[in-house]
Design a protein around this motif. Structure first.
Motif, mmCIF file in Angstrom:
data_model
loop_
_atom_site.group_PDB
_atom_site.id
_atom_site.type_symbol
_atom_site.label_atom_id
_atom_site.label_comp_id
_atom_site.label_asym_id
_atom_site.label_seq_id
_atom_site.Cartn_x
_atom_site.Cartn_y
_atom_site.Cartn_z
ATOM 1 N N HIS A 190 0.332 2.223 -26.330
ATOM 2 C CA HIS A 190 -0.961 2.687 -25.833
ATOM 3 C C HIS A 190 -1.913 3.029 -26.980
ATOM 4 C CE1 HIS A 190 -3.620 4.414 -22.765
ATOM 5 N NE2 HIS A 190 -3.853 5.390 -23.647
ATOM 6 N N PHE A 191 -1.402 3.736 -28.010
ATOM 7 C CA PHE A 191 -2.267 4.194 -29.106
ATOM 8 C C PHE A 191 -2.261 3.234 -30.296
ATOM 9 C CE2 PHE A 191 -1.586 8.102 -26.788
ATOM 10 C CZ PHE A 191 -2.794 8.777 -26.908
ATOM 11 N N GLY A 192 -1.301 2.318 -30.283
ATOM 12 C CA GLY A 192 -1.240 1.366 -31.381
ATOM 13 C C GLY A 192 -0.668 1.936 -32.657
ATOM 14 N N LYS A 193 0.018 3.060 -32.562
ATOM 15 C CA LYS A 193 0.729 3.590 -33.734
ATOM 16 C C LYS A 193 1.942 4.393 -33.287
ATOM 17 C CE LYS A 193 -3.473 6.011 -34.313
ATOM 18 N NZ LYS A 193 -4.506 6.427 -35.210
ATOM 19 N N ASP A 194 2.806 4.676 -34.225
ATOM 20 C CA ASP A 194 4.050 5.366 -33.879
ATOM 21 C C ASP A 194 3.769 6.700 -33.198
ATOM 22 O OD1 ASP A 194 6.342 3.749 -35.043
ATOM 23 O OD2 ASP A 194 4.951 3.856 -36.726
ATOM 24 N N SER A 195 4.607 7.052 -32.240
ATOM 25 C CA SER A 195 4.305 8.227 -31.427
ATOM 26 C C SER A 195 4.335 9.510 -32.262
ATOM 27 C CB SER A 195 5.244 8.316 -30.228
ATOM 28 O OG SER A 195 6.533 8.657 -30.625
ATOM 29 N N GLU A 196 5.192 9.576 -33.307
ATOM 30 C CA GLU A 196 5.193 10.798 -34.116
ATOM 31 C C GLU A 196 3.867 10.988 -34.846
ATOM 32 O OE1 GLU A 196 7.426 8.336 -34.352
ATOM 33 O OE2 GLU A 196 8.089 7.957 -36.400
ATOM 34 N N ILE A 197 3.224 9.873 -35.212
ATOM 35 C CA ILE A 197 1.910 9.957 -35.862
ATOM 36 C C ILE A 197 0.868 10.402 -34.833
ATOM 37 C CG2 ILE A 197 0.145 8.651 -37.122
ATOM 38 C CD1 ILE A 197 2.506 8.473 -38.813
ATOM 39 N N VAL A 198 0.988 9.858 -33.622
ATOM 40 C CA VAL A 198 0.027 10.205 -32.566
ATOM 41 C C VAL A 198 0.072 11.704 -32.292
ATOM 42 C CG1 VAL A 198 -0.605 9.850 -30.157
ATOM 43 C CG2 VAL A 198 0.196 7.924 -31.518
ATOM 44 N N ILE A 199 1.287 12.255 -32.151
ATOM 45 C CA ILE A 199 1.430 13.692 -31.865
ATOM 46 C C ILE A 199 0.789 14.511 -32.983
ATOM 47 C CG2 ILE A 199 3.096 15.570 -31.573
ATOM 48 C CD1 ILE A 199 3.490 13.916 -29.244
ATOM 49 N N THR A 200 1.058 14.112 -34.218
ATOM 50 C CA THR A 200 0.491 14.834 -35.361
ATOM 51 C C THR A 200 -1.037 14.791 -35.325
ATOM 52 O OG1 THR A 200 2.412 14.205 -36.663
ATOM 53 C CG2 THR A 200 0.524 15.005 -37.885
ATOM 54 N N GLU A 201 -1.569 13.611 -35.024
ATOM 55 C CA GLU A 201 -3.024 13.483 -34.996
ATOM 56 C C GLU A 201 -3.640 14.302 -33.871
ATOM 57 O OE1 GLU A 201 -3.914 9.426 -37.361
ATOM 58 O OE2 GLU A 201 -4.081 9.297 -35.179
ATOM 59 N N GLN A 202 -2.953 14.348 -32.728
ATOM 60 C CA GLN A 202 -3.479 15.128 -31.611
ATOM 61 C C GLN A 202 -3.468 16.617 -31.955
ATOM 62 O OE1 GLN A 202 -5.030 13.233 -29.901
ATOM 63 N NE2 GLN A 202 -3.997 12.471 -28.086
ATOM 64 N N ARG A 203 -2.411 17.037 -32.648
ATOM 65 C CA ARG A 203 -2.311 18.444 -33.035
ATOM 66 C C ARG A 203 -3.465 18.803 -33.985
ATOM 67 N NH1 ARG A 203 3.497 18.952 -34.730
ATOM 68 N NH2 ARG A 203 4.269 19.149 -32.616
ATOM 69 N N TYR A 204 -3.721 17.913 -34.917
ATOM 70 C CA TYR A 204 -4.832 18.160 -35.839
ATOM 71 C C TYR A 204 -6.171 18.129 -35.098
ATOM 72 C CZ TYR A 204 -2.851 18.608 -40.491
ATOM 73 O OH TYR A 204 -2.211 19.082 -41.606
ATOM 74 N N GLY A 205 -6.250 17.253 -34.097
ATOM 75 C CA GLY A 205 -7.467 17.183 -33.298
ATOM 76 C C GLY A 205 -7.720 18.500 -32.586
ATOM 77 N N TYR A 206 -6.657 19.068 -32.050
ATOM 78 C CA TYR A 206 -6.733 20.359 -31.349
ATOM 79 C C TYR A 206 -7.203 21.456 -32.313
ATOM 80 C CZ TYR A 206 -4.915 24.374 -28.675
ATOM 81 O OH TYR A 206 -4.771 25.557 -28.010
ATOM 82 N N ILE A 207 -6.649 21.423 -33.543
ATOM 83 C CA ILE A 207 -7.036 22.418 -34.552
ATOM 84 C C ILE A 207 -8.509 22.252 -34.926
ATOM 85 C CG2 ILE A 207 -6.678 23.152 -36.950
ATOM 86 C CD1 ILE A 207 -3.733 22.208 -36.592
ATOM 87 N N ARG A 208 -8.907 21.023 -35.117
ATOM 88 C CA ARG A 208 -10.308 20.726 -35.443
ATOM 89 C C ARG A 208 -11.238 21.386 -34.434
ATOM 90 N NH1 ARG A 208 -12.103 16.624 -39.395
ATOM 91 N NH2 ARG A 208 -11.634 18.104 -41.048
ATOM 92 N N GLY A 209 -10.903 21.205 -33.159
ATOM 93 C CA GLY A 209 -11.724 21.770 -32.099
ATOM 94 C C GLY A 209 -11.812 23.287 -32.204
#
Lengths: 73, 727
Positions: B261-280
């Motif tokens: 779905h995201f076109g990258k490994d799921s562990e990377i996706v989770i990390t990016e989402q976590r950083y996205g949450y922090i950014r917000g």
């Protein structure tokens, strides 16, 4: 282009980390996530590690790992 | 009776955790180990109102994966011991990445209090944090602190007490799905990973919650996230789950879906989402006033990390440390030496002649005193090392040395343990736990003992000072350098043979320069020195007595006959000399005769054929025996073997003169002997550390390997040095 191809002083945006697994995960955790901007401060003597400023802090990364990060300038 | 509440103090490395721990607990520390590993565990207490906080200092980590041993230790502690509160120490100048760890504590289901540490530094950098807004958006109370001056400590403890008062302990803790499985599984505010991932997380969490015993032990949502992150450690835990197999295959399917779905490994996706949450969360809470001026750190780095100046400066610093250690340490060392000298004289006056006096003077004062006089050197060396560490220079050293170390198959992070190895092998081996790859760790562990530790220094100082009086410090430096080169060569060979395989990522933080606090440096130096003194007081005391015993017993029965023969011999050969001088010569010859007759002399004779090719006489052989338990014992053994001659009349002769008088010893033997000491297996304490960090098999390997290498190395050095030093 790859982070390892940039020159000292370059300001870049991370497009993606090319691999997953432990190494890719750690790179992402240390701040190399899509859209993050970084600054290549300097490289060590004889193609040693790179000093990168990302998310407001500095880190050291080897060239072989920098090769795994796709960036655009 | 106060109510005791347990707090885990956690945070990133370089976030000022140690100084905050000191500020929280004063000086009431208890040092222990985490079960099964040699990772140091600091514990302390802080009283606050009617509460008593038991604070456990977790190792500094970046994430709660199972990337390094430190992370595993921290993670297991939080999961198994279930502390009441986690106080997460955050570097305010670097909030984004520091929050990444903070959120993972929140996911673990343990109430978190965030200490926004180093706010003074952040302010100086033009960073303003609105902790109220941050608390609101993340659901974590944040308190501003400055660990170095204790600012905000009271408020931090207030927040912890408030969490307890709010009933968070019973209500939110772990969300206890065991008690209310039909209710929302997660009541604490926690990072939101976006609809796509949440839609996968929820069923997985529910499935995990179906085994009550399992979810009582491990927070279900956290395990679910870890499974999507492809975390092997979490997968292993699923063996305890009744539906383990089903969950595993579901998680596998979810990961595949996320990846496509995201076109990258799921562990990377989770990390990016976590950083996205922090950014917000920090978008509004954190403001940075623009400042184009380069910081002081930047100016210093332009020199210390410079292509041309960096390395020479680095070597200059190392050289300076050694010079300082010797030049400055000489005075207190001499003072201590004379103190033990007068103590021995005093003992000779008040204790009647006999075995007991011999035991006190030669065994205990001679042995332990000799070791104590090196304490000043160790204090200065550790002072320098801890200042380098606390200022942040060590990371610059890693930057400068990684390329070279990598060529030998080591890691920039091996640099620190190797450097510490110059102080003491034990903490150096413990410091290798920051290395992720087991191969890199073992390579570093096997390289560390070749670094000349503080206990080998006395041996070098004694022998180099005696046989190379004009160039003593250069010879000592040569030993250090030789060890360094040997460790590199050895690593190349090991990496190509027993430790073959790919190397791992090198990603390390480069913290800004910070002034070390005198408290931090003091504790560091005190801890190291104290462990050395403790060793001197226990292991070395016992060993000194044992060595005294084997060098004293059994005693020859024909002593008086032998004395007469000797006296007659000397009367002829030393006819010119005074009676006093002849007596002295007899006494010394007799002393040697006694030693040869003793158990130690016999051991020396037995191993003599093995060490003879190296040019060692039996006395050096005797000195090698206790060196297995501690290297500094070589000095005290030689002190006993050589030091006791000429007691009558004048002051007792110094060890150096006695060594010089032995015809079996010369500069060549001294050099060969130093090389042997340099390479041979490290002390018992270090071997114990190797065993717990690398396992029994590597321990045996290390002992056999370094023993063989010591012999070969000493032999080669002897051959090379022979034309220069003669015999």
């Amino acid at each position: 282009m790859r982070l390892s191809d940039t020159r000292p002083g370059a300001i870049f945006t991370v497009d993606r980390v090319l691999i997953g697994g432990e190494i890719g995960k750690r790179l992402a955790e240390m701040g190399f996530t899509q859209g993050a901007t970084g600054h290549f401060i300097r490289g060590a003597f004889l193609r040693g590690p790179l000093q990168i400023r990302i998310r407001g802090y500095d880190l050291l990364i080897r060239r072989c790992e920098a090769k795994l990060i796709e960036v655009s300038i | 009776m106060k109510k005791t509440v347990s707090i885990a103090l956690a945070g990133n490395p370089n976030a000022g955790k140690t100084s905050l721990f000191n500020a929280l607990t004063g000086s009431h520390h208890k040092v222990g180990n985490y079960p099964g590993v040699t990772v140091e565990k600091l514990e302390g207490f802080a009283d606050h109102g009617d509460l008593r906080f038991r604070i456990v200092d977790l190792p500094g980590i970046y994430s709660l994966t199972a990337y390094s041993l430190d992370e595993v230790v921290a993670r297991d502690f939080l999961l198994e011991e279930k502390p009441d509160i986690v106080v997460d120490v955050l570097d305010s100048t670097n909030l984004e990445r520091n929050l990444y760890l903070c959120l993972q504590f929140q996911e673990l289901g343990i109430p978190v209090v965030g200490a926004l540490n180093m706010t003074d530094e952040a302010k100086a950098k033009g960073i303003t944090i609105n902790e109220g807004l941050l608390s609101e958006s993340l659901g974590i109370p944040f308190v501003k602190t400055v660990g170095t001056n204790g600012k905000g400590i009271k408020q931090l403890l207030d927040s912890c007490a408030a969490i307890l008062g709010s009933g968070a302990l019973n209500g939110e803790r772990g969300a206890k799905p065991a008690k209310a499985p039909e209710k929302a599984l997660w009541t604490l505010k926690a990072p939101h990973y976006g609809e796509e991932i949440e839609s996968r997380l929820l069923p997985l969490t529910e499935l995990l919650g179906s085994d009550q015993a399992f979810s009582a032990r491990y927070p279900a949502r956290w395990i679910a996230i870890k499974l999507l992150e492809n975390d092997e450690n979490a997968m292993k835990k699923l063996r305890e789950h009744t539906k383990g197999q089903e969950i595993l295959s579901k998680a596998q399917a979810d990961r595949t879906w996320i990846t496509s779905h995201f076109g990258k490994d799921s562990e990377i996706v989770i990390t990016e989402q976590r950083y996205g949450y922090i950014r917000g969360a920090i978008r509004e809470a954190l403001t940075r006033s623009p400042g184009g001026k380069a910081s002081l750190t930047e100016y210093i780095d332009r020199i210390t990390m410079n292509h041309f100046l960096g390395l020479p400066l680095f070597f200059l610093i190392i050289w300076g440390i050694f010079k300082l250690t010797f030049a400055l340490g000489e005075y207190p060392a001499a003072l201590l030496e004379s103190f033990f000298g007068s103590l021995a004289t005093l003992a000779q006056i008040i204790i009647p002649e006999g075995f007991f006096r011999s035991l006190i003077v030669d065994g205990i004062i001679g042995g332990v005193g000799g070791v104590f006089s090196f304490v000043p050197l160790i204090v200065i060396l550790f002072l320098c090392i801890s200042i380098l560490e606390d200022t942040g220079y060590m990371s610059r050293a890693a930057f400068l040395t990684d390329k070279a170390l990598h060529a030998f198959g080591l890691h920039g992070q091996s640099f620190m343990p190797l450097m510490l190895g110059f102080g003491c092998t034990v903490p150096a081996i413990m410091a290798t736990r920051t290395l992720k790859s087991p191969r890199d760790r073992i390579a570093t562990i096997l390289a560390v003992p070749f670094m000349s530790c503080g206990a080998k220094l006395p041996v070098y100082v004694l022998l180099a000072g005696t046989f190379f009086p004009k160039t003593a410090d250069n010879v000592v430096m040569l030993m250090y350098l030789g060890g360094l080169i040997l460790s590199m060569l050895s690593t190349i060979v090991l990496k190509k043979t027993v430790l073959r395989g790919p190397s791992t990522a090198f990603v390390m933080e480069l913290p800004p320069y910070r002034l070390p606090t005198w408290k931090g440096v003091f504790w560091h130096v005190w801890g190291k020195t104290f462990s050395y003194i403790k060793k001197a007081g226990t292991v070395i005391l016992v060993a000194s007595i044992a060595i005294w015993a084997i060098t004293t017993f059994p005693q020859p029965r024909d002593e008086s006959a032998k004395a007469q023969t000797l006296a007659a011999g000397f009367a002829r050969s030393m006819a010119e000399a005074s009676q006093e001088e002849r007596d002295l010569a007899v006494e010394q010859a007799l002393e040697e005769y006694r030693l040869e007759y003793s158990a130690a002399g016999r051991i020396g004779r037995i191993i003599e054929p093995v060490i003879q090719p190296l040019g060692f006489n039996w006395k050096l052989g005797v000195a090698l025996v206790p060196s297995f338990s501690a290297k500094e014992l070589v000095v005290s053994t030689l002190g006993i073997l050589y030091g006791s001659g000429g007691e009558e009349g004048e002051e007792s002769e110094s060890l150096r003169q006695a060594l010089q008088r032995d015809p079996g010893l010369n500069p060549l033997t001294a050099l060969t002997f130093m090389v042997f000491i340099l390479i041979m297996p490290p002390c018992l304490a270090s071997l114990a550390a190797i065993r717990s960090e690398a396992g029994g098999r590597w321990l045996i390997f290390q002992v056999v390997y370094s023993m063989a290498l010591a012999w070969i190395g000493a032999f080669i050095v002897r051959l090379i040095a022979l034309p220069f030093l003669g015999t």
